[in-house]
Design an enzyme around this catalytic site. Structure first.
Site, PDB file in Angstrom:
ATOM      1  N   SER A   1      60.972 -12.077   1.634  1.00  0.00           N
ATOM      2  CA  SER A   1      61.449 -11.821   3.179  1.00  0.00           C
ATOM      3  C   SER A   1      61.839 -10.299   3.252  1.00  0.00           C
ATOM      4  O   SER A   1      62.104  -9.782   4.126  1.00  0.00           O
ATOM      5  CB  SER A   1      62.457 -12.611   3.579  1.00  0.00           C
ATOM      6  OG  SER A   1      63.768 -12.384   2.905  1.00  0.00           O
TER       7      SER A   1
ATOM      8  N   LYS B   1      69.627 -10.282   3.500  1.00  0.00           N
ATOM      9  CA  LYS B   1      68.886  -9.495   4.622  1.00  0.00           C
ATOM     10  C   LYS B   1      69.720  -8.423   5.049  1.00  0.00           C
ATOM     11  O   LYS B   1      70.651  -8.028   4.253  1.00  0.00           O
ATOM     12  CB  LYS B   1      69.004 -10.645   5.836  1.00  0.00           C
ATOM     13  CG  LYS B   1      68.561 -11.872   5.795  1.00  0.00           C
ATOM     14  CD  LYS B   1      67.169 -12.050   5.839  1.00  0.00           C
ATOM     15  CE  LYS B   1      66.633 -13.527   5.629  1.00  0.00           C
ATOM     16  NZ  LYS B   1      65.026 -13.566   5.138  1.00  0.00           N
TER      17      LYS B   1
END
Length: 198
Positions: free
Chosen positions: A51, A89
């Site tokens: 990701s 993230k």
């Protein structure tokens, strides 16, 4: 002479015992300091998914600064994620920000300013496949992966109770360096794209 040799032997034995104790003490002290650093200052994490490609690839290892202070736009952070697991993230929006996707050029805007994400976004990926328009509450963060089409980030959790936001208190630390593999060692810095955002 015999007495002197015996005394010398006892002296050497005491030195050996003392040296062994010092070594054990230093080892215990070293392990203790390492554990304290790991718990409160620097943490080591591995990347379990794609990701954050290409910034971070599967099985990369990073060091995280746990004393880095308040997260800022553009920071890569490790935090307790939506499912309670350690997650990594990029911070896109902080408390008070109006984050929207997308403008006419398919870019995310923060407080009306378009974000040029070309320096870190996965090649040929897009800012977001889903449109969204959010106001980040105080003390919260809007987080997204760099490989947007392969990232279950704030966008994927908008329908949940927290609206996809993560509390600043859930942040474990800020990624400072990728140390493994050695060939891809890298010191992270905030992308210039966020300099224009106010």
């Amino acid at each position: 002479m015999a007495v002197t040799k015996k005394a010398e032997g006892v002296g050497k034995e005491k030195k050996k015992k003392g040296s062994f104790r010092e070594t054990v003490l230093l080892l215990v002290l070293g392990v203790g300091i390492a554990l304290l650093l790991q718990a409160f200052v620097v943490g080591s994490f591995y990347i379990p998914s794609v990701s954050m490609e290409n910034t971070l690839q599967l099985d990369d290892r990073i060091f995280v600064n746990k004393l880095s202070g308040k997260p800022e736009r553009g920071d890569i952070v490790v935090f307790k994620g939506w499912n309670g697991e350690d997650t990594i993230k990029r911070v896109i929006g902080v408390g008070g920000d109006h984050v929207k996707c997308c403008d006419a050029d398919k870019r995310i805007t923060i407080n009306g300013k378009p974000l040029d994400e070309s320096s870190y976004l996965y090649p040929d990926d897009y800012a977001s496949g889903d449109n969204f328009d959010v106001k980040v509450p105080a003390g919260k963060l809007w987080l997204m992966g760099d490989h947007r089409s392969a990232s279950a980030d704030s966008r994927a959790h908008m329908e949940e109770a927290g609206g996809g936001f993560i509390s600043e208190d859930a942040v474990i630390g800020k990624a400072v360096v990728r140390y493994w593999p050695l060939s891809r060692g890298y010191l992270f810095s905030q992308p210039e794209a966020f300099d224009k955002v106010k």
